[in-house]
Design an enzyme around this catalytic site. Structure first.
Site, PDB file in Angstrom:
ATOM      1  N   SER A 140       0.761  -1.184  -0.183  1.00 57.29           N
ATOM      2  CA  SER A 140      -0.073  -0.059  -0.004  1.00 57.29           C
ATOM      3  C   SER A 140       0.847   1.327   0.279  1.00 57.29           C
ATOM      4  O   SER A 140       0.445   2.237  -0.406  1.00 57.29           O
ATOM      5  CB  SER A 140      -0.779  -0.170   1.110  1.00 57.29           C
ATOM      6  OG  SER A 140      -0.267  -0.232   2.197  1.00 57.29           O
TER       7      SER A 140
ATOM      8  N   HIS B  39      -5.252  -3.967  -1.525  1.00 56.96           N
ATOM      9  CA  HIS B  39      -5.336  -3.068  -2.597  1.00 56.96           C
ATOM     10  C   HIS B  39      -5.321  -3.557  -4.000  1.00 56.96           C
ATOM     11  O   HIS B  39      -5.147  -2.754  -4.900  1.00 56.96           O
ATOM     12  CB  HIS B  39      -4.041  -2.343  -2.222  1.00 56.96           C
ATOM     13  CG  HIS B  39      -4.261  -1.119  -1.174  1.00 56.96           C
ATOM     14  ND1 HIS B  39      -4.814  -0.100  -1.411  1.00 56.96           N
ATOM     15  CD2 HIS B  39      -4.000  -1.658   0.267  1.00 56.96           C
ATOM     16  CE1 HIS B  39      -4.838   0.556  -0.108  1.00 56.96           C
ATOM     17  NE2 HIS B  39      -4.248  -0.197   0.727  1.00 56.96           N
TER      18      HIS B  39
ATOM     19  N   LYS C 114     -12.333  -0.992   0.534  1.00 59.29           N
ATOM     20  CA  LYS C 114     -11.721  -0.312  -0.336  1.00 59.29           C
ATOM     21  C   LYS C 114     -12.476  -0.046  -1.390  1.00 59.29           C
ATOM     22  O   LYS C 114     -13.377   0.705  -1.792  1.00 59.29           O
ATOM     23  CB  LYS C 114     -10.286  -0.635  -0.325  1.00 59.29           C
ATOM     24  CG  LYS C 114      -9.586  -0.849   0.912  1.00 59.29           C
ATOM     25  CD  LYS C 114      -8.384  -0.829   1.107  1.00 59.29           C
ATOM     26  CE  LYS C 114      -7.497  -0.458   2.638  1.00 59.29           C
ATOM     27  NZ  LYS C 114      -6.793  -1.441   3.214  1.00 59.29           N
TER      28      LYS C 114
HETATM   29  C1  LIG Z   1      -6.743  -1.959   4.509  1.00 58.84           C
HETATM   30  C2  LIG Z   1      -6.121  -3.174   4.576  1.00 58.84           C
HETATM   31  C3  LIG Z   1      -6.587  -4.143   5.449  1.00 58.84           C
HETATM   32  C4  LIG Z   1      -7.888  -3.926   6.341  1.00 58.84           C
HETATM   33  O1  LIG Z   1      -9.063  -3.808   5.611  1.00 58.84           O
HETATM   34  P1  LIG Z   1     -10.377  -3.200   6.348  1.00 58.84           P
HETATM   35  O2  LIG Z   1     -11.617  -3.737   5.443  1.00 58.84           O
HETATM   36  O3  LIG Z   1     -10.303  -1.913   6.233  1.00 58.84           O
HETATM   37  O4  LIG Z   1     -10.463  -3.566   7.819  1.00 58.84           O
HETATM   38  C5  LIG Z   1      -5.977  -5.406   5.422  1.00 58.84           C
HETATM   39  N1  LIG Z   1      -4.995  -5.662   4.741  1.00 58.84           N
HETATM   40  C6  LIG Z   1      -4.362  -4.818   4.011  1.00 58.84           C
HETATM   41  C7  LIG Z   1      -3.167  -5.152   3.150  1.00 58.84           C
HETATM   42  C8  LIG Z   1      -4.749  -3.258   3.969  1.00 58.84           C
HETATM   43  O5  LIG Z   1      -4.512  -2.470   3.014  1.00 58.84           O
END
Ligand SMILES: *Cc1c(COP(=O)(O)O)cnc(C)c1O
Length: 396
Positions: A184, A212, A243
């Site tokens: 990310s 992502h 996301k």
């Molecule tokens: C954002 C993210 C999460 C968490 O996801 P949520 O649905 O916001 O709890 C888990 N793993 C990665 C790699 C992320 O970027």
């Protein structure tokens, strides 16, 4: 009154944060998460959300959410193992499995607790978890909750991964290799074909957290596994629904066996109430939209390329991203934060990311371009980047 209630030990730690200059208040968003927003009372172009496809405030998702509320109510009322498993939860898992081209899917309340719940459920004493050093916090927490041993390999370093596997293969029963699909902070993609090859050579299982990559990579956003056409060779394929999908939740896609086991031993399934109907209704609609057309992912990639190219032409260092995540690397920590602040004053919100989230001297603002941005908004953002970049001598 006892002084214990004053929480003095926390007050001291909070003061330390202030002394270090890292104390902050949460920014307040007035209205929906869109390409242009009112943040802390100021109208700005939003380059900081994970709302990649513009689904968070999409009319079709809102309509589906309202319809689900009318039919099923505001809450699920229980954990899934008791009476919180509604037919729409089952429908969601069926459509997710189909979308991901896997046998089955198991849905959790967030991506975070999906990792926390799954990793500890599938590993135990006598096993080894092998994890990329840049993996997400929820993977680190899931690993901590497991009774398995843990080994870290250098970021995307396949020689190091092989060394760890070779040295440890005979010492453990099961080995699980975990990687983010898309990292990310830099926007680089995991070397999944090589990881899968090594996993098969050393008889290890593979686990990809595609938070992502979901809705971004692969055909119509089917993710990193689809992008590399590795279906059937990644055992646990994790996605977020919070996301690109624009709502909330997480899931594991994979085999029926995975699904059966998590049904019995995924602790967030057993001990935390299932997703509310509104969320489930909206997510089903989002997946249907992705299965109908590549319009949204096409627009996302088109916008991302457009923006990246324009920033690059101006002379900004946009790193080695392979995805719509667009870092603009400034270097110095204080300068990065000042750049972010000045961009905001001029009408662009893009958060500064510095040590310890990224290595020292690689401070950056991380731009998240979405399908919801118009070219006009992106042009305006680029103009503001140019103005502030020149003012701060980042650009010549
Ligand atoms: C954002 C993210 C999460 C968490 O996801 P949520 O649905 O916001 O709890 C888990 N793993 C990665 C790699 C992320 O970027």
């Amino acid at each position: 009154m006892s002084s214990v209630h004053e929480l003095n030990f926390l007050k001291e730690k909070i003061q330390e944060l202030k002394d270090q200059g890292v104390y902050r208040k949460l920014p307040v968003l007035e209205g929906p998460n869109e390409a242009e927003v009112i943040l802390n009372g100021k109208k700005v172009i939003n380059l900081s959300s994970n709302n990649y496809l513009g689904f968070a405030n999409h009319p079709r998702l809102k309509k589906a959410a309202i319809a689900a509320v009318e039919k099923y109510g505001a809450g699920a009322g229980a954990v899934r193992t008791i009476i919180g498993n509604m037919d729409i939860h089952e429908e969601l898992e069926e459509i997710l499995a189909k979308f991901k081209r896997e046998e089955a899917a198991m849905v959790f309340q967030s991506g975070f607790n999906c990792n926390a719940g799954t990793i500890q459920a599938i590993t135990g004493k006598g096993d080894l978890i092998v994890s990329d050093e840049l993996n997400h916090a929820s993977i680190i927490d899931g690993t901590r909750l497991s009774r398995a041993d843990k080994a870290i390999f250098k970021h995307s370093d396949m020689d190091h991964l092989e060394k760890v596997l070779k040295e440890n293969r005979d010492k453990y029963e099961n080995i699980l290799i975990i990687t983010d699909g898309v990292f990310s902070m830099d926007g680089d993609i995991a070397k999944l074909p090589e990881i899968v090859e090594l996993a098969e050579k050393y008889e290890a299982m593979t686990y990809v957290d595609d938070a992502h990559g979901s809705g971004v990579l692969g055909e119509s956003g089917r993710g990193t596994v689809d992008h590399f056409n590795l279906h059937g060779r990644v055992d646990f394929s994790i996605g977020t629904l919070s996301k690109a999908i624009g709502v909330v939740g997480g899931y594991v896609a994979g085999s029926n066996t995975m699904q059966e086991w998590l049904n019995h031993r995924g602790r967030p399934i057993l001990f935390s109430t299932s997703l509310p109907p509104a969320a489930v209704g909206a997510i089903i609609e989002a997946i249907k939209m992705l299965m109908e057309s590549t319009e949204y992912t096409d627009r996302l990639w088109d916008n991302a390329k457009y923006f990246k190219q324009k920033l690059g032409k101006l002379g900004f260092d946009t790193g080695n991203s392979q995805t719509p995540i667009t870092p603009v690397i400034i270097g110095d920590e204080a300068k990065t934060m000042e750049f972010s602040r000045k961009l905001f004053e001029n009408g662009v919100f893009v958060s500064g990311i510095v040590f310890p989230t990224v290595p020292k001297g690689t401070g950056r603002v991380r731009c998240m371009v979405t399908a919801g941005h118009t070219k006009e908004q992106l042009d305006r953002a680029v103009d503001i980047f140019e103005k502030v970049g020149k003012e701060m001598n980042i650009l010549k």
